[in-house]
Design an enzyme around this catalytic site. Structure first.
Site, short mmCIF file in Angstrom:
data_model
loop_
_atom_site.label_atom_id
_atom_site.label_comp_id
_atom_site.label_asym_id
_atom_site.label_seq_id
_atom_site.Cartn_x
_atom_site.Cartn_y
_atom_site.Cartn_z
N SER A 144 -27.43 73.87 5.49
CA SER A 144 -26.03 74.31 4.96
C SER A 144 -25.61 75.48 5.38
O SER A 144 -24.45 75.93 4.98
CB SER A 144 -26.12 73.83 3.32
OG SER A 144 -26.85 74.85 2.75
N ASN A 179 -30.69 76.72 -8.24
CA ASN A 179 -29.84 76.00 -8.93
C ASN A 179 -28.78 76.65 -9.67
O ASN A 179 -27.56 76.44 -9.83
CB ASN A 179 -30.60 74.88 -9.78
CG ASN A 179 -31.49 73.99 -9.03
OD1 ASN A 179 -31.44 73.86 -7.81
ND2 ASN A 179 -32.31 73.16 -9.65
N GLN A 229 -24.55 69.84 -3.55
CA GLN A 229 -24.47 70.80 -2.42
C GLN A 229 -23.05 70.54 -1.70
O GLN A 229 -22.31 71.35 -1.09
CB GLN A 229 -25.70 70.76 -1.18
CG GLN A 229 -25.23 71.65 0.03
CD GLN A 229 -26.60 71.57 0.88
OE1 GLN A 229 -27.57 71.93 0.22
NE2 GLN A 229 -26.72 71.03 1.88
N SER A 285 9.09 70.26 22.16
CA SER A 285 8.53 68.99 22.88
C SER A 285 8.04 69.18 24.24
O SER A 285 8.94 70.09 24.75
CB SER A 285 9.52 67.63 22.56
OG SER A 285 9.02 66.79 23.51
N LYS A 290 14.36 68.96 21.93
CA LYS A 290 13.81 68.99 20.74
C LYS A 290 13.48 70.32 19.97
O LYS A 290 13.04 71.18 20.70
CB LYS A 290 12.35 67.91 20.85
CG LYS A 290 12.86 66.60 21.04
CD LYS A 290 13.47 65.88 19.96
CE LYS A 290 12.70 65.72 18.77
NZ LYS A 290 11.66 64.77 19.05
N GLU A 345 5.90 68.93 8.54
CA GLU A 345 5.05 68.02 8.83
C GLU A 345 3.64 68.40 8.81
O GLU A 345 2.69 67.45 8.13
CB GLU A 345 5.18 67.37 10.30
CG GLU A 345 6.60 67.03 10.43
CD GLU A 345 7.29 66.60 11.62
OE1 GLU A 345 7.97 65.82 12.12
OE2 GLU A 345 6.47 67.04 13.04
N TYR A 361 -29.46 69.46 -12.05
CA TYR A 361 -29.24 69.51 -10.58
C TYR A 361 -29.64 68.43 -9.62
O TYR A 361 -30.73 68.07 -9.88
CB TYR A 361 -29.74 70.86 -9.99
CG TYR A 361 -29.55 71.08 -8.50
CD1 TYR A 361 -28.33 71.78 -8.33
CD2 TYR A 361 -30.23 70.55 -7.63
CE1 TYR A 361 -28.09 72.03 -7.01
CE2 TYR A 361 -30.06 70.85 -6.17
CZ TYR A 361 -28.73 71.56 -6.04
OH TYR A 361 -28.24 71.54 -4.68
N THR A 400 19.67 60.32 -6.44
CA THR A 400 18.36 59.88 -6.89
C THR A 400 18.28 58.46 -6.17
O THR A 400 19.35 57.99 -5.69
CB THR A 400 18.85 59.43 -8.62
OG1 THR A 400 19.87 58.57 -8.54
CG2 THR A 400 18.98 60.39 -9.31
N HIS A 401 16.96 57.90 -6.34
CA HIS A 401 16.75 56.63 -5.16
C HIS A 401 17.39 57.06 -3.67
O HIS A 401 17.75 56.10 -3.03
CB HIS A 401 17.44 55.61 -5.76
CG HIS A 401 17.17 55.16 -7.09
ND1 HIS A 401 16.16 54.37 -7.50
CD2 HIS A 401 17.83 55.42 -8.43
CE1 HIS A 401 16.23 54.21 -8.87
NE2 HIS A 401 17.24 55.07 -9.33
N ASN A 444 11.28 70.75 16.51
CA ASN A 444 10.65 70.12 15.59
C ASN A 444 10.40 70.78 14.41
O ASN A 444 9.66 72.02 14.46
CB ASN A 444 9.37 69.32 16.21
CG ASN A 444 9.95 68.40 17.30
OD1 ASN A 444 10.90 67.91 17.16
ND2 ASN A 444 9.23 68.25 18.19
N LYS A 451 -19.32 72.21 -2.05
CA LYS A 451 -18.81 73.31 -1.25
C LYS A 451 -17.74 73.09 -0.41
O LYS A 451 -16.68 73.77 -0.13
CB LYS A 451 -19.90 74.40 -1.00
CG LYS A 451 -20.49 75.16 -1.94
CD LYS A 451 -21.69 75.83 -1.54
CE LYS A 451 -22.86 74.84 -1.62
NZ LYS A 451 -23.08 74.37 -2.77
N1 ARG Z 1 -28.10 74.73 -1.11
C1 ARG Z 1 -28.31 74.11 -2.28
C2 ARG Z 1 -26.75 74.00 -2.97
O1 ARG Z 1 -25.87 74.46 -2.41
C3 ARG Z 1 -28.77 75.16 -3.29
C4 ARG Z 1 -29.61 74.67 -4.42
C5 ARG Z 1 -30.93 73.87 -3.73
N2 ARG Z 1 -31.78 73.59 -4.71
C6 ARG Z 1 -32.81 72.92 -4.41
N3 ARG Z 1 -33.67 72.78 -5.28
N4 ARG Z 1 -33.03 72.34 -3.40
O2 ARG Z 1 -26.68 73.23 -3.83
#
Ligand code: ARG
Length: 499
Positions: A37, A125, A337, A292, A298, A305, A332, A170-171, A300, A340
């Protein structure tokens, strides 16, 4: 320190992991690729190091690091931070996540003996649950500041609009004339509420899960309150399972971002329509519109948008996160994960969108003459006729009918209400008003007159709009304090509320 090599069995031969004692081999290449990650969570590195510093001090206070060891640990963490800042230290392929990478970095600097002591009494965790709170609390302030730039731009446009009237709809049909300022300010209040949502959310995010351990708390006599304070939290979570398992705080942050996206999108839709040739209410500045590749004429409204489009994506981030959370057992699990990327994407989206959006709002130019001339058309003054009749003693049920009769006559002749003759009004109102009074209805047959008569609280009369501009300025300047506050939970206390 370690090289990432593939063995004949398709496993990583040398990997630095925070686990592994019970395993005969390293993870398969396929698992490592799935598990990794760092490509998105490395942005939590600074918060992680701050957490490590606070945790080291807690270990020191608990007698688990000697004063010398603590001093060396702090130096090593300073050095690690400097290397992260300079880019000299970065995750490698074999690092599972940012915490794994930083552990490798610390062991490199401090050595296995000292570096290996930092992990006591904490788990990734509780660490990751704390980091996402630290990160979102800081970003809430950044996004709030950017929203307030859009709010300021809208307020400035409202002031510049003065008494310009426009068709209120309205509408999507002509309904009643309103001040342009009133319509613009209608977009200010939701945005202010979004910022207030961040302020309110921050009270719930302001609790540190550090010390929860993996699940059940820690045995080492560490002081989680001191760690919380050092990390800018005013308190700790009350339950270690909840501390590590819950992500409602992240989901709520994500909702606020999605709501912001929706509020910006609705304003965008308005601007896109106003900017069409048929409406021609507003012109966008060249610096905030695009051309464009094939049609030279054009110009835009791409910012509006993109804002409208990106709101869909931010709703998707929220929906994905809620869907991830809904079936999870309460402790946990690695699914967490996934919290994020949702909020990282929303914050990345908003921080690039909002400056462009504020610039577009600040520089757009309204065609006041056109707004003024369109304002009373489409029988938009029919309600004014009905209410004028009420003021002259006609029950509203009849007044509504009589005004409708005026509309019917005007429509059949292809004219507007003010084109009806005195005799028309005398005839239509004959059962209710003396003929000398009937033509006086013309008093209310102007857009400005109509607007000025709507002087109830929250109405579109100039004096009322001036009041709400003052109120919005006050709320915005109070909220600006949140935007510049540090996320220590005590630097900002809201002074008032919208209600
Ligand atoms: N990379 C994990 C997360 O973002 C961290 C926690 C991982 N904990 C574990 N016991 N594998 O949630």
């Amino acid at each position: 320190m370690s090289e990432h090599k593939e063995s004949s069995a398709g496993t990583q031969e040398q990997h630095i992991a925070l686990w592994g004692g019970r395993f005969k081999s390293g993870p398969s290449i396929a698992l490592a690729a799935l598990s990794k990650s760092t490509q998105f969570d490395w942005r939590l590195a600074d918060d992680d190091i701050a957490g490590s510093r606070a945790h080291a001090r807690a270990l020191g206070r608990a007698g688990l690091l000697t004063p010398d060891e603590l001093a060396d640990m702090e130096k090593a963490l300073d050095r690690l931070q400097a290397d992260v800042d300079s880019g000299a230290f970065a995750p490698i392929e074999a690092d599972e996540d940012e915490a794994t990478a930083l552990e490798r970095g610390l062991l490199d600097i401090a050595g296995d003996e000292l570096g290996g002591k930092l992990r006591a009494g904490r788990s990734r965790n509780d660490q990751i649950a704390a980091l996402i709170r630290m990160w979102t609390r800081r970003q809430a302030r950044v996004v709030a500041g950017l929203v307030l730039q859009t709010v300021d731009a809208l307020i400035e446009q409202s002031v510049a609009a003065g008494n310009t009237v426009m068709p209120g709809r309205t509408h999507m049909q002509h309904a009643q004339p309103v001040l342009l300022a009133h319509q613009l300010m209608a977009h200010v209040w939701p945005l202010l509420r979004d910022v207030q949502r961040f302020v309110d959310w921050d009270k719930r995010a302001d609790a540190s899960p550090y010390g929860s351990g993996a699940l059940a708390g820690n045995t080492l006599g560490l002081d989680p309150v001191a760690v919380a304070t050092e990390l800018g939290f005013s308190t700790t979570t009350q339950n270690s399972i909840d501390g590590t398992a819950s992500r409602d705080v992240v989901a709520e942050f994500s909702f606020i971002c999605a709501m912001l996206g929706v509020d910006i999108s609705r304003l965008s839709e308005e601007i896109i329509i106003w900017n069409t040739q048929e409406f021609a209410f507003v012109k966008l500045d060249d610096a905030y519109s695009t051309g464009s590749s094939i049609m030279p004429q054009k110009k835009n409204p791409d910012i509006a948008e993109l804002a409208r489009g990106k709101s869909g994506r931010m709703i998707g981030d929220l929906t994905g996160l809620l869907t991830t959370l809904k079936g999870l057992p309460t402790a946990y699990a690695r699914d967490l994960q996934e919290d994020k990327e949702a909020v990282f994407d929303q914050v990345d989206t908003l921080t690039v969108l909002l400056p462009a959006f504020a610039g577009m709002i600040a520089t757009m130019k309204f065609d006041k003459d056109r707004l003024e001339s369109e304002a009373p058309t489409g029988f938009a003054l029919a309600t004014d006729i009905a209410e004028w009749l009420v003021k002259n003693g006609v029950p509203f049920r009849h007044a509504h009918e009589l005004s409708g009769e005026c509309v019917r006559i005007a429509e059949s002749r292809g004219v507007e209400l003010w084109d009806l003759t005195d005799d028309d009004f005398i005839a239509v109102f004959a059962d209710f008003l003396p003929s000398v009074l009937a033509p006086k209805v013309r008093e209310v047959l102007s857009a400005q007159g109509s607007v000025d008569s709507r002087n109830g609280v929250g109405g579109t009369a100039s004096a009322r709009v001036a009041e709400q501009i003052d109120q919005a300025n006050q709320v915005a300047s109070d909220l600006a304090k949140f935007a510049v506050s540090v996320s220590d939970g005590s630097a900002y206390k809201p002074e008032g509320s919208l209600n």
